[in-house]
Structure formats: structure tokens, C-alpha cells
Design an enzyme around this catalytic site. Sequence first.
Site, PDB file in Angstrom:
ATOM      1  N   HIS A   1      -3.927 -64.033 -36.576  1.00 58.49           N
ATOM      2  CA  HIS A   1      -3.423 -63.580 -37.873  1.00 58.49           C
ATOM      3  C   HIS A   1      -2.269 -64.502 -38.277  1.00 58.49           C
ATOM      4  CE1 HIS A   1      -1.486 -61.149 -40.937  1.00 58.49           C
ATOM      5  NE2 HIS A   1      -2.619 -60.466 -41.028  1.00 58.49           N
TER       6      HIS A   1
ATOM      7  N   GLU B   1       0.507 -63.981 -39.422  1.00 63.14           N
ATOM      8  CA  GLU B   1       1.833 -63.537 -38.957  1.00 63.14           C
ATOM      9  C   GLU B   1       2.048 -63.925 -37.494  1.00 63.14           C
ATOM     10  OE1 GLU B   1       1.357 -59.494 -40.285  1.00 63.14           O
ATOM     11  OE2 GLU B   1       1.403 -60.236 -42.342  1.00 63.14           O
TER      12      GLU B   1
ATOM     13  N   ASN C   1      -5.575 -52.919 -41.010  1.00 60.66           N
ATOM     14  CA  ASN C   1      -4.599 -53.556 -40.113  1.00 60.66           C
ATOM     15  C   ASN C   1      -3.228 -52.958 -40.422  1.00 60.66           C
ATOM     16  OD1 ASN C   1      -3.005 -55.175 -38.566  1.00 60.66           O
ATOM     17  ND2 ASN C   1      -3.286 -57.036 -39.796  1.00 60.66           N
TER      18      ASN C   1
ATOM     19  N   LYS D   1      -0.471 -53.251 -38.757  1.00 62.48           N
ATOM     20  CA  LYS D   1       0.674 -54.085 -38.361  1.00 62.48           C
ATOM     21  C   LYS D   1       1.752 -53.225 -37.680  1.00 62.48           C
ATOM     22  CE  LYS D   1      -0.421 -56.955 -42.272  1.00 62.48           C
ATOM     23  NZ  LYS D   1       0.008 -57.975 -43.222  1.00 62.48           N
TER      24      LYS D   1
ATOM     25  N   SER E   1      -4.364 -58.820 -50.080  1.00 64.57           N
ATOM     26  CA  SER E   1      -4.065 -57.981 -51.243  1.00 64.57           C
ATOM     27  C   SER E   1      -5.273 -57.231 -51.796  1.00 64.57           C
ATOM     28  CB  SER E   1      -3.389 -58.823 -52.339  1.00 64.57           C
ATOM     29  OG  SER E   1      -2.158 -59.314 -51.858  1.00 64.57           O
TER      30      SER E   1
ATOM     31  N   GLU F   1      -8.416 -65.303 -44.620  1.00 66.42           N
ATOM     32  CA  GLU F   1      -7.208 -64.721 -45.212  1.00 66.42           C
ATOM     33  C   GLU F   1      -6.301 -65.837 -45.725  1.00 66.42           C
ATOM     34  OE1 GLU F   1      -6.491 -60.492 -43.670  1.00 66.42           O
ATOM     35  OE2 GLU F   1      -5.379 -61.843 -42.398  1.00 66.42           O
TER      36      GLU F   1
ATOM     37  N   GLY G   1      -0.244 -59.734 -48.446  1.00 64.63           N
ATOM     38  CA  GLY G   1       0.941 -58.922 -48.734  1.00 64.63           C
ATOM     39  C   GLY G   1       1.677 -59.311 -50.009  1.00 64.63           C
TER      40      GLY G   1
HETATM   41  C1  PEP Z   1      -3.416 -58.749 -43.638  1.00 63.24           C
HETATM   42  O1  PEP Z   1      -2.256 -58.852 -43.252  1.00 63.24           O
HETATM   43  O2  PEP Z   1      -4.356 -58.973 -42.859  1.00 63.24           O
HETATM   44  C2  PEP Z   1      -3.637 -58.382 -45.030  1.00 63.24           C
HETATM   45  C3  PEP Z   1      -4.792 -58.667 -45.548  1.00 63.24           C
HETATM   46  O3  PEP Z   1      -2.572 -57.786 -45.677  1.00 63.24           O
HETATM   47  P1  PEP Z   1      -2.582 -57.265 -47.208  1.00 63.24           P
HETATM   48  O4  PEP Z   1      -3.829 -56.465 -47.404  1.00 63.24           O
HETATM   49  O5  PEP Z   1      -1.340 -56.461 -47.322  1.00 63.24           O
HETATM   50  O6  PEP Z   1      -2.560 -58.489 -48.070  1.00 63.24           O
END
Ligand code: PEP
Length: 254
Positions: A96, A98, A9, A11, A213, A168, A174
Site C-alpha cells: 500500500h 502508505e 481497508n 487502516k 476516493s 491505486e 484519501g
Molecule cells: C486506500 O487507502 O486504499 C484508499 C483507497 O483510500 P480512500 O478510499 O480513502 O481513497
Amino acid sequence: MKKFLIIANWKLNNTKDNISEFLKYLNIYLLDNNQKNIISIAPSFIYLEKLSREIKYKNFFITAQNVDINLQGAFTGEISVLMLKDIGVQYVILGHSERRILHHENNNIIAKKFSLVKKYHLTPILCIGETEKEKKLNKTYEILKNQINSIFEICGTESFRNTVIAYEPIWAIGTGKSADIEYVQKIHKFIKNYIIQYDHLSLDSLMIQYGGSITSLNAREFLEQMDVDGLLIGTASLQYKEFLKIVKISNNIY
Ligand code: PEP
């Protein structure tokens, strides 16, 4: 043999030049190494077609990061499911955190988008997860149930057939602070059992990814869990070297 779904992803990151470099190395790797897994990238909308043109590997699918709730009409700045279908997108990320937090998308809006994506035979990837505060208050299961129930309410009990859920936990996205492996396994099992209560679907038809992460250092441990069917990767998917390391790891777990 387990077949994982590994999605990058991106973003609001990457531009033409580094995407071309990324795809060059991804092509070399995928064409030289038989994949048992499904590999996909979710770039910004304007690069979706670039991906479909430049990736040469047949088992590669394209993912959109979002879609509008409307099919067509006077909705300036939006992208519809018909347009995604038109250019060969397969998966659509919905809900998501975000989008939920920064763009105020609630469970109801997300469920309507989910229904539209399914209606047009694309595969929704429903992101669900709790905040740190909700976790501390022992509300994780309640939050997940609400997020799942809103889909049942709008799309019916069979809504999760041939779909993907990405668990998630918001506090892990992040932050460099991934969730405990045992915790993730427990939550994934809970999600599957909860959905099966309403629909005795074949578990092959519902994949549950973990996201939060993930790096090349922890990917293996997550993928080795019984109920982890793939990974949704943000930060670690931006550099081709790191993403390819994770893809290689996933290909060596059975
Ligand atoms: C995400 O935003 O879907 C995500 C998993 O980000 P990260 O891997 O940076 O934690």
C-alpha cells in the site's frame, strides 16, 4: 456474471464498539441478501479474530493490512504469515502506498512478502500506482511496469496466478479526487495485457481492483468498466451505512 472483490481497508481506524455495530449491520445485510461478490474487511491486526468470530456470512473473507517479511524469530512488534494463516486470514494487502512512503517499503521488500504470502497459500493484494508528479511526467506505465517486474523477478513469471492487484493512483487516495473512469479502465487493461505477455494466465485468476476516493456516488461507474474487478475502499468503508451502499451497488452490476 461478474464477481467483484470489495474490500474495506480500515487502516488505523475503528475500535471494538463501532466494529461491533458495523458487523451487526453487515451481518444483517449479508444474511438477508444473496451475494454474488466477495466481501472483505481489513481491520487493524488486533481485530482480525473479532471479525472471524462475529461475521456469520460464509462468503466473507478476512484481509490483513500487511505482514512481516520474516516467518518467525526475534522481530519485535511484527506479525507473520503463519499467524495470519492460523487465525483464518485469506487476503493480505501488500505495498500500500502508505507502507511504501511512510514505512519505506520498496519493490524488493514487497516482492519478498508477496512470495511468502503465496508460499503459504494466502492471496496477496499487490497495491501499485503512480504519484501525481510521475503522472504529470508521463511515467505512469514505467512505474507500474517496475512494480510488476519486481514481482516477476523474485516470484517468477507465474506469480500473478490467483492473486489480486489493486491499482491505486497515489494522488487519488484519501483526497476525494478519484481518477477518471476512462483512465482507470485504460490502466487496468494495460496491467492485464502486460502480465499476459509473460504468463498466459487465465484472466479469471487475476483480479484488478481500483482504489482511490471511492464513494457510494462513484462506485457504480467504476464497477461498470470491463477491466475493473473490484474496489479497495478506505475512507468510505469506515461507516457501515456508506460501505453497505457500495456493497449493494456492486451486487446489482452483472
Ligand atoms: C486506500 O487507502 O486504499 C484508499 C483507497 O483510500 P480512500 O478510499 O480513502 O481513497
